[in-house]
Structures are given as structure tokens and as C-alpha cells.
Design a protein around this motif. Structure first.
Motif, PDB file in Angstrom:
ATOM      1  N   LEU A 257      45.918  19.308  14.824  1.00 59.65           N
ATOM      2  CA  LEU A 257      46.124  20.378  13.850  1.00 59.65           C
ATOM      3  C   LEU A 257      47.328  21.225  14.244  1.00 59.65           C
ATOM      4  N   ASN A 258      47.206  22.543  14.286  1.00 62.22           N
ATOM      5  CA  ASN A 258      48.364  23.391  14.536  1.00 62.22           C
ATOM      6  C   ASN A 258      48.471  23.854  15.988  1.00 62.22           C
TER       7      ASN A 258
ATOM      8  N   ARG B 141      49.917  16.545  14.008  1.00 58.08           N
ATOM      9  CA  ARG B 141      49.056  17.428  13.212  1.00 58.08           C
ATOM     10  C   ARG B 141      47.727  16.750  12.896  1.00 58.08           C
TER      11      ARG B 141
END
Length: 863
Positions: free
Chosen positions: A748-749, A744
């Protein structure tokens, strides 16, 4: 205002205060015709008990209950167990040690008299042993019947004059009980390798943790000075290198009843704990086999039976000793404590002749009498025994056994007839002993304070004749055992009785506690090498690393799977669950049938199966069996682990074994989280607490090999098959490998396959990646010792370097390439290579460093 009692001036006015109506002592009564340690026959309290009794009364029932629970917790955290072998438990099983919060108390004068008798007896036993293994005057003069020695199955002629002009006995123990007339009577001597010293120490440590102020207020004599004297005495026995001799404690192999105690004593006294397989005789010298070569030993404190010490000259079937040990003793190259042959003077039948022997050698009677013993090998004694069987108890004549004695008065007529026949057929094998009523003492139980029978095991250190103070040091205290009747206490100290600490009071303030790290004024060579690691210890550390890593991997995989099963979505709609179950089946946590759709439809629901699998001990490669192996290997090297590390291992297994409640999925997830935290704590303590010697290297090598193996297996199972919608599967992989947070922070996502493969497989900065494991493995193998004739990398290094090179050369986007069938064939090929090479690496490590060890441990198996 102080009490005016001259013997105990520290008593306060509280001694004269009337006990309240709700006294915890109100139901305690002396046992009629038995001697009670706390009460006079008229029910009044003996002077040396009054202060302790009043202090315990202030605690009350609630306070004693809390103290008892605290002691149980400390014993549990310390992993204090003993092995039992009786009719109720499976042979070799373990049970927690039991300590009562109420101690046994001795007044100073009473203990001084008892100590004098113990010292006299210890010197007598040493004199008898010197005679039996030397001139044998007692036999020639008719004091002892020759048959008592010649027909003793524990006597080997090679013991005779084995270690001339040397002290034979060093540490002895004496079993005692008090008769109704108040006299202490010896019920047995222990001279081979007395057990119980470590448990006595544990009792004192636990009790002083619970009652720190009380034990000082009672002016209780400390035990540490005895252990300091013991350690210095062992060092003084060295025949060579006397300035800084190498002293080891030799323990039996496997699941011995001495397992806990020997590790405890070795740690406390700062000695190396060894087994027979760790030793070798070369050039007439007894040596310790280590990874760095052979190291000569000067003193062996043995806890192995006499006949098992040398299979060459004694019992050929022994696996506990080392061939050639007797030759080293004979040539004055090593000192063995107690001497080989010391078992002879703990022969139960010998007790019948001790008074006569003391009169012969010292022209005085024994002040501390033995229980009346009749050896059936003597015609007169046998006739008396057969005429008075109902009044006696019958025991083996030559062996000290944990089996209960024959209580003839409680036997059926048929059994009496059989026993009489056995005595008549082989009279030399039996003794009969008078039966008397043991004294009683207060014991705290769940139902309050009860009166129970009590017996002691005292310990004596016999030192050289040129010591500055007393020749015999009696430990100021005893291993105190209590039971509901006398027969409970007739068993050995490992038979499972409740125990108590034993407080010997002093008439004057007790000096400051000495430490076993007392400063020495002599110079010592500075050392930083860790080559003195026995291969057996290296093996257990290696497998401790592997099993602990495997347990963590299983726990993470189970938690991830249970997490998804307990979610709001239907199980069939969660794409990663079949892969996770397949991974669990591959690691051996569940049956392979659950990974096959055709079989899974007819099997119980996963919501039922997975929580149950956590407590399933029948799966040979499941979590329960893996944690059992963690504890087994940790116990085998307990003297090498910190107390905190060992406690964590014990706690982890204990909490894992607790039953699951109705909400078993929620509890199962929580339990897996707790286990992961415990295993991470263990790894952290080991990482920060272990000096970077070979011991740490083998532990770390095991962890790294196992992590590389299960990570490669996970990627094969989860990522390599065709994946139409793989993001959820990728997230599961990240969660199982504890890499989600790192991912992450970088991406990130946005979950994609290439960065997942990069992070988990080939990223050299991720401690969870396969590449990182191989980096560490290569460096660890380089630091391990190699043979003088070896040139270049060894076989194990070559295997590791080959895998390492292929991981270095791997490119994540290349590994993500899909074949025509839609699968990651390149990733599969790389992970298959790792899976095939890891077992070869493990075998090469075993062949190079651990080949002489007797047992083979194995994790991986056919899938």
C-alpha cells in the motif's frame, strides 16, 4: 455507355466530359519544343492519359494534397531513405525518398516496342561480355579498340575466362530519356549491380496503397511476377544443392548508399543479407560464418563492386569482400550474380561501339539507340569533341559516377581551357555525349501540377536459353525520376530527385497478383534451428538490445526528474532531486558538474538544462546519441526485424528530434512518456515476434545486461548515501524502475527501505529487478552454442553465475543494515560488485562470440 476506342474499351463517358473551369490542369502546358508525355503539341490529351487525368481531376487539388501527404507519411514510416553525396549535403548523409502521386503512364504498344529494344540490348551486352572475358573477337576484328579494354582501370586479367561456359549477366538496368522527336534514347547501361530496384518496388507499394482502385482501373501490369522470376532464376544458378540452394544478397559494409535498398530487397525476396565479413572460404567452398559453424553458400547476388569482392586477387585494401571468392567461382563451387567483370560492359565509352558490335554479332542494327557518344581515346572522335565542345557534355570514360557531367556551354572560359587541357593530356579518360532535351511529364508539387523533365531506369532479367517463354523479362515499369531540367537527371538515382511510379497499361484485364510465397510441390526439410546467424548480425542485435534498454532507462530517469522539478515545491526542498541529477550525470545525460553543489550554484537552472539535454547531440552518452545508436543497429539488421518494429524505432527517433516549444518542461515530460511507450512497444513486438533462436537470444541478452547495469548504478546513486528522510527517494527509485504499481499492491502506501531493496534488487519475480536479469542472463548463455572442446561453463557463464549466486544469497534486511557512518555499505558492496562484473561479462560475451567483428561498440565509460 462504354467508349468505343478499341485499344482502351474500359474508358467511361467521363473521358468525353469537359473539364471544369477550376481544373487542376488549367495551368499545365506542354513545354514547346520538348516532347510532352501527356499532351500532344496542340495541347490535347494523349488517349492513354485521358482516364487517369479525369480521375485525378475528380480528386482535385485538396485530394492530391492529401494523397501526397499520405505518401510522405508511408515513406517516412517505412524508413525509406537514400544516401547522398553531393555539394549540398555532407557525404553519406540520408534524406527521405520522394514520390510524386502522379504516375508516369505507358500505353501497351509503346511499352512493347520499348521492351523489344531493351531485350535486344540486354542480349547484346551479354554477348559482348562473353567475348571480352573469352575469345575477344571484337578486339581482334577491330570492332572495339583494344585500348578500351587494356587501359580500363576496371579490367583485371583474372576476370578472363574466370567462369567458363556460364551466363555472365543476369540482372541489368538501362537509363532512358525521350528526345523531342518522341524516340527513347539510352543514356547509360548498368550491368555490375544495378541500383534502384528496391526503390521502384517501394514506389509501387506506396502508390498502390494510396490509389488501390485507380491502379486496377487503369489495368496496370503488376511487378511481382518479375521478382518471382528473379528469385527463381537466382536459385537456378546454383552449381550444387540445386534442390534447395542457399542464396544470399551480399551488401557493402557500413553506411553504403545501398543500405536501405538491399535490406528491403532481402526482406521482400526472402534472402539472407550478408557482408563480406560474414563469409569465409574453407576447402575451396564459400561459407557463411554463423554461431553454429560454417554453412556452404551456392549463390551470391552481389551488390559489392567487382574489384572489392576478393582482396586476395583484386584490390588488397578491400574490406567489402572475402579472400578466396574468385577461386570458388573458378572451381564452380559458387555462382556470383552478376559475374565478376560485368562492370566492363557498363563502361560509358563502350556505348560508342554498340551498334557496330550488334551488326557484327547479329547482322542487324540496334532498334533502341544510344545517345551519341565520342570516346576521346579515338583520334577522330577527340578532334570532333575539341571542335564542338560547346554542343556536348563531357563525362568520365570508364567510371559511372554520381557527379554531374561537365556542361561546357555553361562553363567559364578559364574552366573550358582547363577541361580542354585535361582532355588533351589524358584523352582516354573522357567521353563526350550529345545533349538533347528530355521529354516532360506532369508532376504534383506544393504549388500544383508542373511540367518537369523525366527519365527512366528500366530493369531486365536475362534468363537461360532453355526457358519456356521469353529469354529476357523486362520489368513492366521503371524507376521514374523527374527534375526541373535535364542536368538534374544526369546524376545517379541516389542524387535526390523526385520520383514517380510507372504504370504500364494493358489492353486486357490483368491477372490476379501472384505471391512470392507461391506453393512448391517439392519436399523440403523441416527446420527449427537458428544456428545460421552470422556473428555480425548477432553483434548488432546484442547492441540493439543494450541501446534500446539504455534509452528507456534514460527516458524514465528524465521523466521522473522533470516531474519533480515541475511540481509546486521549491527545487531545493525536494530531497530526491540532487540524487536524480547525480544519476543523470552518472549515465551521461548531463555534465557531472550539475551533481556537485559547489559547481551547480554557478550553472544554469535545471528547468532550462534538462529539457535542452533531451535534444543535445553533443553528449556522447546522452539520450540523443543513444537513440542514434538504436536506429543504427536496427538499420543494420533491418531484414531481421518486422516492419512494425522498424517503424516504431524510426518514429521514436523522429518524435524525439522535434523541437520543444515554450512550455518545454511539460512538453519534455510528455515526450519522455511517448518515447517510453514507443520503446516498450518495440520490446513487445520483438518479444512476441521473434522466434526463440540465437537472434532473439542475443537481442534479449543485450537488454538484460544493460538493465542490470543501470539498475545497479541507480541503487548505488540513490540509496547507498546517507538518507535522513528517504521515503521520497525510495518512491523515485520505484518510479524510475517501473515498480511503483507492484510495490503499492504489496505494501500500500507504506514506503520502507527493505521492501524497496527486495523488489528492485533481489526479487526473482519482478522483471525489473537485478536478480531477474541475472536469472535470464544465465539461462540465455546456457542456450548459446559452445565450442566442441569446451567442458563446463565458459568464462561468460562463470561471471554471470557468480553474480547470480550472490544475488540469490542476498537478504534484503541484511542489505538495509546501516554502518557507523549511516550508509548502506552492504548494499553498496553488492551493487559495486554487479557494476564491476557487468563490463567483464560483456567483454567475455564479445570475446566468445563477436571477436571477429570489425567495429567495437561501447556504452559504458569512465565516470
Amino acid at each position: 455507355m462504354r467508349s468505343q476506342n478499341a485499344s482502351f474499351p474500359y474508358w467511361s463517358e467521363l473521358l468525353n466530359t469537359a473539364i471544369e473551369t477550376a481544373s487542376i490542369w488549367q495551368s499545365y502546358r506542354s513545354s514547346g519544343d520538348r516532347f510532352d508525355e501527356m499532351l500532344f503539341p496542340d495541347g490535347t490529351t494523349r488517349p492513354h492519359w485521358r482516364f487517369l487525368k479525369s480521375q485525378l481531376q475528380q480528386l482535385g487539388a485538396a485530394g492530391l494534397t492529401e494523397c501526397s501527404a499520405t505518401m510522405e507519411r508511408l515513406v517516412r514510416e517505412n524508413g525509406t531513405t537514400f544516401r547522398v553525396d553531393d555539394g549540398e549535403k555532407k557525404a553519406g548523409s540520408s534524406r527521405p525518398w520522394q514520390v510524386s502521386p502522379i504516375p508516369m503512364v505507358f500505353e501497351p504498344r509503346q511499352w512493347q516496342d520499348l521492351s523489344a529494344g531493351l531485350a535486344q540490348r540486354t542480349i547484346l551486352l551479354e554477348t559482348i561480355l562473353q567475348d571480352l572475358l573469352g575469345p575477344q573477337r571484337l578486339i581482334r576484328e577491330g570492332i572495339l579498340p583494344g585500348r578500351l579494354l587494356w587501359e580500363n582501370p576496371n579490367f583485371y586479367r583474372t576476370y578472363h575466362e574466370l567462369d567458363r561456359n556460364s551466363q555472365k549477366l543476369h540482372l541489368t538496368a538501362t537509363d532512358l530519356a525521350r528526345r523531342s522527336d518522341g524516340q527513347w534514347i539510352v543514356t547509360g547501361d548498368r550491368t555490375r549491380a544495378p541500383s534502384g530496384l528496391g526503390y521502384l518496388l517501394e514506389n509501387r507499394i506506396v502508390t498502390s496503397r494510396v490509389f488501390p482502385q485507380l491502379i486496377r482501373s487503369c489495368k496496370t501490369l503488376r511487378c511481382a511476377s518479375f521478382f518471382e522470376s528473379l528469385r527463381e532464376h537466382l536459385r537456378s544458378q546454383a552449381k550444387t544443392q540445386r534442390d534447395n540452394p542457399r542464396v544470399v544478397l551480399m551488401t557493402p559494409p557500413g553506411a553504403s548508399y545501398r543500405e536501405f535498398e538491399d535490406a528491403y530487397l532481402a526482406r521482400y525476396l526472402g534472402m539472407m543479407l550478408v557482408q563480406g565479413s560474414d563469409l569465409a572460404v574453407r576447402g575451396g567452398q564459400l561459407n557463411l560464418k554463423t554461431l553454429g559453424g560454417l554453412l556452404p553458400l551456392q549463390v551470391v547476388w552481389r551488390h559489392v563492386s567487382d574489384r572489392s569482392c576478393d582482396p586476395l586477387e583484386l584490390a588488397p585494401d578491400s574490406s567489402s569482400g572475402v579472400s578466396g571468392m574468385l577461386r570458388c567461382v573458378r572451381n564452380q563451387q559458387v555462382a556470383v550474380v552478376n559475374t565478376l567483370g560485368s562492370v566492363l560492359v557498363q563502361t560509358p565509352a563502350l556505348m560508342a561501339y554498340l551498334d557496330a558490335a550488334n551488326q557484327y554479332f547479329f547482322s542487324e542494327p540496334l532498334t533502341l539507340k544510344s545517345a551519341k557518344v565520342y570516346w576521346c581515346g579515338d583520334d577522330k572522335d577527340r578532334k570532333y569533341v575539341l571542335d564542338h565542345l560547346d554542343d556536348l557534355i563531357v563525362r568520365p570514360a570508364f567510371a559511372v559516377s554520381s557527379d554531374p557531367p561537365y556542361v561546357v556551354s555553361e562553363m567559364s572560359q578559364e574552366d573550358r581551357g582547363k577541361l580542354r587541357g585535361r582532355i588533351t593530356a589524358s584523352p582516354r579518360d573522357f567521353i563526350a555525349q550529345e545533349r538533347f532535351q528530355y521529354s516532360t511529364t506532369p508532376v504534383w508539387t506544393s504549388g500544383g501540377i508542373q511540367s518537369q523533365c523525366v527519365s527512366l531506369r528500366t530493369f531486365q532479367l536475362l534468363r537461360g536459353e532453355n526457358v519456356d517463354d521469353e529469354r529476357v523479362r523486362v520489368l513492366p515499369g521503371a524507376l521514374t525520376r523527374v527534375g526541373k531540367d535535364d542536368l538534374e537527371l544526369a546524376w545517379s538515382p541516389v542524387s535526390g530527385n523526385m520520383t514517380q511510379d510507372c504504370w504500364v497499361m494493358s489492353e486486357k484485364p490483368v491477372e490476379h497478383q501472384i505471391t512470392l510465397l507461391k506453393e512448391s510441390h517439392g519436399s523440403i526439410q523441416i527446420r527449427r534451428a537458428g544456428d545460421e546467424l552470422p556473428s555480425r548480425v548477432a553483434e548488432h542485435l546484442y547492441w540493439l538490445g543494450r541501446y534500446s534498454e539504455r534509452a528507456e532507462a534514460l527516458a524514465r530517469l528524465l521523466r521522473t526528474t522533470l516531474d519533480r522539478i515541475s511540481g509546486e515545491d521549491e527545487i531545493k526542498s525536494v530531497s530526491e532531486i540532487p540524487r536524480l541529477v547525480y544519476a543523470l550525470a552518472s549515465m551521461g545525460q548531463v555534465e557531472p558538474s550539475f551533481a556537485l553543489e559547489s559547481f551547480a550554484a554557478n550553472l544554469p537552472e535545471l528547468e532550462i538544462v534538462l529539457p535542452r539535454s533531451i535534444t543535445d547531440v553533443d553528449q556522447p552518452r546522452g539520450l540523443q546519441r543513444t537513440m542514434q545508436s538504436v536506429v543504427h543497429n536496427a538499420t543494420a539488421v533491418r531484414d531481421r526485424l518486422s516492419m512494425d518494429a522498424y517503424r516504431i524505432v524510426q518514429r521514436a527517433q523522429r518524435e524525439l528530434n522535434a523541437p520543444l516549444g515554450p512550455d518545454n518542461i511539460g512538453q519534455a515530460i510528455e515526450r519522455m512518456g511517448t518515447l517510453i511507450v514507443d520503446l516498450l512497444s518495440f520490446a513487445g513486438i520483438v518479444t512476441e515476434g521473434f522466434v526463440r533462436t540465437h537472434a532473439w537470444q542475443f537481442l534479449e541478452l543485450g537488454r538484460r545486461i544493460e538493465r542490470a547495469d543501470h539498475t545497479a548504478d541507480l541503487l548505488l546513486t540513490m540509496l547507498c548515501p546517507a538518507t535522513p528522510n528517504g521515503s521520497r527517494i525510495h518512491e523515485a527509485v520505484l518510479q524510475v524502475t517501473d515498480s511503483s504499481m507492484t510495490y503499492r499492491s504489496r505494501y500500500l502506501n507504506l514506503v520502507r527501505l527493505a521492501p524497496v531493496i527486495d523488489l528492485v534488487a533481489v526479487d526473482e519475480t519482478n522483471p525489473r529487478s537485478i536478480r531477474y536479469q541475472l536469472d535470464e542472463i544465465v539461462q540465455l548463455l546456457k542456450r548459446l552454442p559452445s565450442g566442441e572442446q569446451e567442458i563446463g561453463p565458459g568464462p561468460d557463464e562463470r561471471i554471470a553465475m557468480n553474480m547470480h549466486h550472490q544475488l540469490i544469497m542476498a537478504e534484503p534486511h541484511h542489505l538495509c543494515h546501516l554502518s557507523e557512518s549511516g550508509e548502506l555499505d552492504r548494499l553498496r558492496a553488492l551493487m559495486t560488485m554487479v557494476k564491476e562484473e557487468i563490463p567483464k561479462l560483456a567483454q567475455a560475451v564479445n570475446a566468445r562470440y563477436l571477436i571477429h567483428t570489425q567495429t567495437v561498440q561501447q556504452i559504458t565509460g569512465a565516470r
